[in-house]
Design a protein around this motif. Structure first.
Motif, short mmCIF file in Angstrom:
data_model
loop_
_atom_site.label_atom_id
_atom_site.label_comp_id
_atom_site.label_asym_id
_atom_site.label_seq_id
_atom_site.Cartn_x
_atom_site.Cartn_y
_atom_site.Cartn_z
N ARG A 96 0.82 -1.21 0.00
CA ARG A 96 0.00 0.00 0.00
C ARG A 96 0.86 1.26 0.00
NH1 ARG A 96 -2.68 -4.07 2.41
NH2 ARG A 96 -4.92 -4.24 2.02
N ASP A 98 3.64 1.65 -1.35
CA ASP A 98 4.21 1.84 -2.69
C ASP A 98 3.28 2.68 -3.59
OD1 ASP A 98 6.45 0.41 -2.00
OD2 ASP A 98 5.76 -1.47 -2.92
N LYS A 99 1.99 2.72 -3.26
CA LYS A 99 1.04 3.51 -4.05
C LYS A 99 1.20 5.01 -3.79
CE LYS A 99 -2.44 -0.14 -3.98
NZ LYS A 99 -3.78 -0.53 -3.52
N GLY A 100 1.87 5.36 -2.70
CA GLY A 100 2.09 6.77 -2.37
C GLY A 100 1.11 7.29 -1.34
N ASP A 102 -0.45 10.10 -1.20
CA ASP A 102 -1.62 10.78 -1.74
C ASP A 102 -2.76 9.80 -2.02
OD1 ASP A 102 -0.43 13.27 -1.57
OD2 ASP A 102 0.34 13.21 -3.63
N THR A 103 -2.42 8.64 -2.57
CA THR A 103 -3.43 7.61 -2.85
C THR A 103 -3.99 7.06 -1.55
OG1 THR A 103 -2.35 7.01 -4.92
CG2 THR A 103 -3.84 5.37 -3.96
N LEU A 104 -3.11 6.79 -0.58
CA LEU A 104 -3.56 6.27 0.71
C LEU A 104 -4.48 7.28 1.42
CD1 LEU A 104 -0.30 4.59 2.04
CD2 LEU A 104 -2.32 3.47 1.09
N LYS A 106 -6.30 9.66 -0.01
CA LYS A 106 -7.57 9.73 -0.75
C LYS A 106 -8.47 8.55 -0.37
CE LYS A 106 -9.46 9.48 -5.38
NZ LYS A 106 -9.20 8.97 -6.71
N ASN A 107 -7.88 7.36 -0.30
CA ASN A 107 -8.66 6.17 0.06
C ASN A 107 -9.18 6.26 1.49
OD1 ASN A 107 -8.25 5.05 -2.46
ND2 ASN A 107 -6.53 3.78 -1.81
N ASN A 110 -12.04 9.00 1.58
CA ASN A 110 -13.25 8.60 0.84
C ASN A 110 -13.76 7.23 1.21
OD1 ASN A 110 -13.27 11.02 -0.67
ND2 ASN A 110 -11.69 10.18 -2.00
N ILE A 112 -12.56 2.90 1.42
CA ILE A 112 -12.15 1.89 0.43
C ILE A 112 -12.51 0.51 0.98
CG2 ILE A 112 -9.79 1.80 1.32
CD1 ILE A 112 -8.90 1.23 -1.60
N LYS A 130 -3.69 11.91 7.56
CA LYS A 130 -2.40 11.71 6.91
C LYS A 130 -1.34 11.30 7.94
CE LYS A 130 1.04 13.94 3.96
NZ LYS A 130 1.41 15.16 3.24
#
Length: 139
Positions: A96, A98-100, A102-104, A106-107, A110, A112, A130
């Motif tokens: 997870r 590795d996705k960065g 910002d992606t974490l 956002k998830n 919102n 997931i 964050k």
């Protein structure tokens, strides 16, 4: 006899006035007590509603640390891996991460999979979420 009747009438007027004042005071006290008992305990505030005052993080003394947010809200699921949540202190976070961030973020904001938006920390700011993610990745 007139004197006796006058004294009796005066006494009755005094008693009547005292009873009327007493009942009025009792009614006011009773109304005040009732109003206090049925007063609302709080009110619902939506984020961004200026009439509600400051945000809870600000009222509690400022931004909470990532460790504080994780301990208060995130460990309920991420401490044990409930419904596939990546467990803290395990290798679950590597892929997870590795996705960065910002992606974490956002998830997390919102929602997931089984995680609802903001997890179980509806009053967390984006910065607090964050910080919590960064803390869980570092465990």
């Amino acid at each position: 006899m007139k004197a006796l009747i006058s004294k009796a009438a005066s006494a009755l007027v005094t008693v009547g006035f005292t009873v009327a004042v007493s009942l009025t005071a009792q009614a006011a006290t009773s109304d005040e007590a009732i109003a206090a008992r049925i007063a609302p305990v709080g009110k619902v505030c939506l984020q961004g509603d200026a009439s509600c005052g400051t945000a809870s993080a600000a009222s509690s003394g400022g931004t909470r640390s990532g460790a504080d947010v994780v301990a208060a809200a995130c460990n309920a699921c991420h401490g044990t891996g409930v419904l596939g949540a990546p467990k803290n202190g395990s290798g679950d976070w590597a892929a997870r991460a590795d996705k960065g961030i910002d992606t974490l973020l956002k998830n997390a904001i919102n929602g997931i999979n089984a995680m609802p938006p903001r997890g179980t920390c509806a009053d967390c700011s984006d910065d607090e979420i964050k910080a919590a993610i960064e803390h869980m990745i570092s465990l």
